[in-house]
Design an enzyme around this catalytic site. Sequence first.
Site, mmCIF file in Angstrom:
data_model
loop_
_atom_site.group_PDB
_atom_site.id
_atom_site.type_symbol
_atom_site.label_atom_id
_atom_site.label_comp_id
_atom_site.label_asym_id
_atom_site.label_seq_id
_atom_site.Cartn_x
_atom_site.Cartn_y
_atom_site.Cartn_z
ATOM 1 N N HIS A 36 13.923 39.753 63.658
ATOM 2 C CA HIS A 36 13.115 40.326 64.982
ATOM 3 C C HIS A 36 11.856 39.447 64.601
ATOM 4 O O HIS A 36 11.772 39.062 63.504
ATOM 5 C CB HIS A 36 12.923 41.939 64.587
ATOM 6 N N ASP A 88 14.096 44.811 56.332
ATOM 7 C CA ASP A 88 13.226 45.388 57.607
ATOM 8 C C ASP A 88 14.172 46.522 58.069
ATOM 9 O O ASP A 88 15.427 46.160 58.452
ATOM 10 C CB ASP A 88 13.167 44.365 58.427
ATOM 11 N N GLN A 107 15.855 49.326 62.259
ATOM 12 C CA GLN A 107 17.029 50.020 63.035
ATOM 13 C C GLN A 107 17.877 50.904 62.076
ATOM 14 O O GLN A 107 19.079 51.444 62.617
ATOM 15 C CB GLN A 107 17.623 48.740 63.587
ATOM 16 N N LYS A 143 11.056 55.187 65.814
ATOM 17 C CA LYS A 143 12.428 54.688 65.944
ATOM 18 C C LYS A 143 13.372 55.837 65.329
ATOM 19 O O LYS A 143 14.578 55.421 65.277
ATOM 20 C CB LYS A 143 12.947 53.406 65.559
ATOM 21 N N CYS A 192 12.918 40.507 71.374
ATOM 22 C CA CYS A 192 11.915 39.990 70.344
ATOM 23 C C CYS A 192 12.928 39.226 69.104
ATOM 24 O O CYS A 192 12.678 39.308 67.876
ATOM 25 C CB CYS A 192 11.120 41.154 69.444
HETATM 26 N N1 PLP Z 1 12.206 45.137 63.300
HETATM 27 C C1 PLP Z 1 13.210 45.615 64.032
HETATM 28 C C2 PLP Z 1 14.587 45.002 63.366
HETATM 29 C C3 PLP Z 1 13.196 45.939 65.068
HETATM 30 O O1 PLP Z 1 13.866 46.361 65.867
HETATM 31 C C4 PLP Z 1 11.828 46.245 65.606
HETATM 32 C C5 PLP Z 1 11.359 46.970 66.789
HETATM 33 O O2 PLP Z 1 12.077 46.869 67.592
HETATM 34 C C6 PLP Z 1 10.583 46.012 64.737
HETATM 35 C C7 PLP Z 1 10.865 45.321 63.274
HETATM 36 C C8 PLP Z 1 9.189 46.153 65.095
HETATM 37 O O3 PLP Z 1 8.966 47.500 64.691
HETATM 38 P P1 PLP Z 1 7.421 48.137 65.261
HETATM 39 O O4 PLP Z 1 7.141 47.607 66.718
HETATM 40 O O5 PLP Z 1 7.739 49.583 65.349
HETATM 41 O O6 PLP Z 1 6.532 47.662 64.301
#
Ligand code: PLP
Length: 422
Positions: free
Chosen positions: A139, A216, A219, A242, A380
């Site tokens: 992401h 990270d 998900q 999430k 993203c």
């Molecule tokens: N990493 C992953 C795999 C994500 O799916 C997301 C959000 O869609 C993020 C990071 C970023 O999360 P946040 O916008 O809650 O900081």
Amino acid sequence: MTRRSASRPETGFANDRGANILAARGDFPVLDQVVGGKPLVYLDNAATTQKPRQVIERLCQYYERDNANVHRGVHELSERATWQYEQARELVRDFINAAEHEEVIFVRGTTEAINLVAQSYLRPRLVAGDEILITEMEHHSNIVPWQLVAAQTGAKLRVVPITDEGELVIDAFANMMSERTRLVAVSHVSNTLGTVNPVAEIVRICHHYGVPVLVDGAQAVGHMPVDMRAIGCDFYAFSGHKMYAPTGIGVLYGRRAILNGMPPWQGGGEMIRKVSFEHTDYADLPSRFEAGTPDIAGAIGLGAAIDYINGLGRENIAAREQELLALATEALQGQPGLEIIGRAPHKGAILSFVLQGVHPHDISTILDREGVAVRAGHHCTMPLMERLGIPGTTRASFAFYNRDEDVAALLRGLHEVREFFK
Ligand code: PLP
């Protein structure tokens, strides 16, 4: 499509609490509504999950009864707020099986957690020519913070490839490791492909070379059991929103020994022990990384979401979501002109697809008219789209509260898309 009957035996559930899971949909008031004349079918759970009444009520209770700033007052309300805020930290610690509650830092979300590590942990350790290893499926939140710190220091990003199925080439972690590698950052579950990465194995490989790993977990953490001590990573980042909690709260887990050696990221109240105009002594963990008034209600809401998830059982949530994934995959893969993007054998309940000749935005617009909320675009993950040679996908992402009928509604919507473009 083969539909399952409502009386299907709950063989996938690990224990009795699984029986509650189908009824738990009733805990989510937002799901019970009509949009554009059609019952809402919410399949955008990877973007954000809905919130159960139990979390909403906990937030109201906090604001109606207990609202005060934390750690600062000796009055009754401040003590209540502080107790609940710290209790939420303990709930997180237990939920992710961290060794100590000081290893749980409250932040705004995954993005802020990764930026904190990039600036506080990595930046002081980087010199020109050093390397940061990420993967093709990351992401933007797990790409851009590393690009920023690379630009500040002259370090370079190197990128572990994926297969056409959407799996990481695991051998590449060892092969791309060099004496200049300073950190590996990898997602636990891909938000676009759904791939569940073998993070414990990746950590083992990287630690063999003495390189720390950030995972990270945005998900992963609300959808499957996640265990810091089993994974063994140095940092783990996730977002409350999430996992059925409010927006604006998230967690950076870090191993105590590493966090202890990191300078503060932001300065202000809460993160100090003693301040003079000449010098400041910083507070111990976790306050050192929580400058300013935190999202107190958010943290308490996150604790309520954890109570809620624990009540259902993460293994049961995972089992139900795997059922939905299997049902939707089976339904979609027979559709003419439709290609599923991300075919790893081990996936979270995320289903991306492209439909020949139809732009993902057009698909999602027509699905929206049918009451079906999905996400369309690059999610993203622009570099991943480039690797796959596509402009974007349509993504249906499931939570345990989705029904088998929601998959049927998605199929009906896709039929409308085809009719429109006939
Ligand atoms: N990493 C992953 C795999 C994500 O799916 C997301 C959000 O869609 C993020 C990071 C970023 O999360 P946040 O916008 O809650 O900081």
